[in-house]
Design an enzyme around this catalytic site. Sequence first.
Site, PDB file in Angstrom:
ATOM      1  N   SER A  99       0.841  -1.191   0.000  1.00  0.00           N
ATOM      2  CA  SER A  99       0.000   0.000   0.000  1.00  0.00           C
ATOM      3  C   SER A  99       0.874   1.237   0.000  1.00  0.00           C
ATOM      4  CB  SER A  99      -0.898   0.008   1.241  1.00  0.00           C
ATOM      5  OG  SER A  99      -1.493   1.270   1.445  1.00  0.00           O
ATOM      6  N   TYR A 116      -1.869  -1.250   9.888  1.00  0.00           N
ATOM      7  CA  TYR A 116      -1.885  -1.543   8.452  1.00  0.00           C
ATOM      8  C   TYR A 116      -0.645  -0.965   7.776  1.00  0.00           C
ATOM      9  CZ  TYR A 116      -3.810  -1.834   3.691  1.00  0.00           C
ATOM     10  OH  TYR A 116      -4.030  -2.113   2.363  1.00  0.00           O
ATOM     11  N   LYS A 141       2.433  -3.037   6.119  1.00  0.00           N
ATOM     12  CA  LYS A 141       2.654  -2.868   4.689  1.00  0.00           C
ATOM     13  C   LYS A 141       4.101  -2.442   4.418  1.00  0.00           C
ATOM     14  CE  LYS A 141      -1.226  -4.214   3.069  1.00  0.00           C
ATOM     15  NZ  LYS A 141      -1.345  -5.324   2.115  1.00  0.00           N
ATOM     16  N   THR A 196     -12.626  -0.310  -3.331  1.00  0.00           N
ATOM     17  CA  THR A 196     -12.889  -1.694  -2.955  1.00  0.00           C
ATOM     18  C   THR A 196     -13.797  -1.748  -1.731  1.00  0.00           C
ATOM     19  OG1 THR A 196     -11.016  -1.861  -1.434  1.00  0.00           O
ATOM     20  CG2 THR A 196     -10.576  -2.306  -3.769  1.00  0.00           C
TER      21      THR A 196
END
Length: 323
Positions: free
Chosen positions: A181, A207, A211, A242
């Site tokens: 990401s 996150y 990542k 998404t």
Amino acid sequence: MQLPRLVDAALDRLVVPGYSRLGYTVRRTGWSTLPSGCLSGRTILVTGAGGGLGAATVRGLVALGARVEMVVRNPERGEETAAAVRADHPGAAVDVAVCDVSSLADVRRYAAEVRDREAAVHGLVHNAGVMPPERTETAEGHETALATHVLGPFLLTRELRPVLRAGASPIAPSRVVFVSSGGMYTAALHIDDPEFRQGTYSGGAAYARTKRMQVVLAELLADDLAGDGTVVHSMHPGWADTPGVASSMPGFHRVTGPLLRTEAQGADTVVWLQAAAEPGHSTGVFWHDRAPRPTHYLPRGGETPQARAALWTLCVDATGAGA
């Protein structure tokens, strides 16, 4: 016409133009079309394939002739997605396999099954992702984002090493791709607290941290697998619309909605990394929109050799996957 390098780099540094559908639209004018059937005869495994970028990746791969195994946690959702892919691509070779990538025991089980039934695997896409709203641990005691993004993929790659090696040839290496990401640019390599036990937990921070770990891990695995004829790359998809983005970051989704890429646009570079000639001639590179990108924007922002070694040791010790 190829976009000038300085313009291309500026789009990324400004973030919004480069990560949005604008960057994709401008850049794609200089891309060549991947040859029809260029992935025929290749078996590729895609984790997190039930929806979002994973499902879009599956569609892109089968369109080029690959046989794809969709690795999902929810078999019903996986079968629904597979049926939709087959409807759009009659004759597509799409299978569904169940594995919770965050569970090291389940990864071992699944990898053993693959080794038993597949003579060779030619590609592996680590796409499964989570953004926990609060700190949770797996049954094995690992923070969920770390387990899903780092430990599980590390173990799966190592456990599938024999079949990836069997799938490689001097002119067509096997390929492992980590879907990272752009958020990793906001995080350093937190090897001192990889399980995020200190400070106030944030799903977004967890996150970004993991990542960042994925990008470094891809570089380390690239060195580890170089002698096998397997290349390892990481990439980021930009801002794609998404279900995961909508549910995990509703505010961001609401504000940026008109700028977000389609799932297919977000997955384009993943498919390209599995199919194109150029990434087959390199390894350990971080990509966005079919071009290599820096892993740090500041010249002195790189990880120390000690931190990189500590990440490798963490993965080996946590998974028992061997030195």
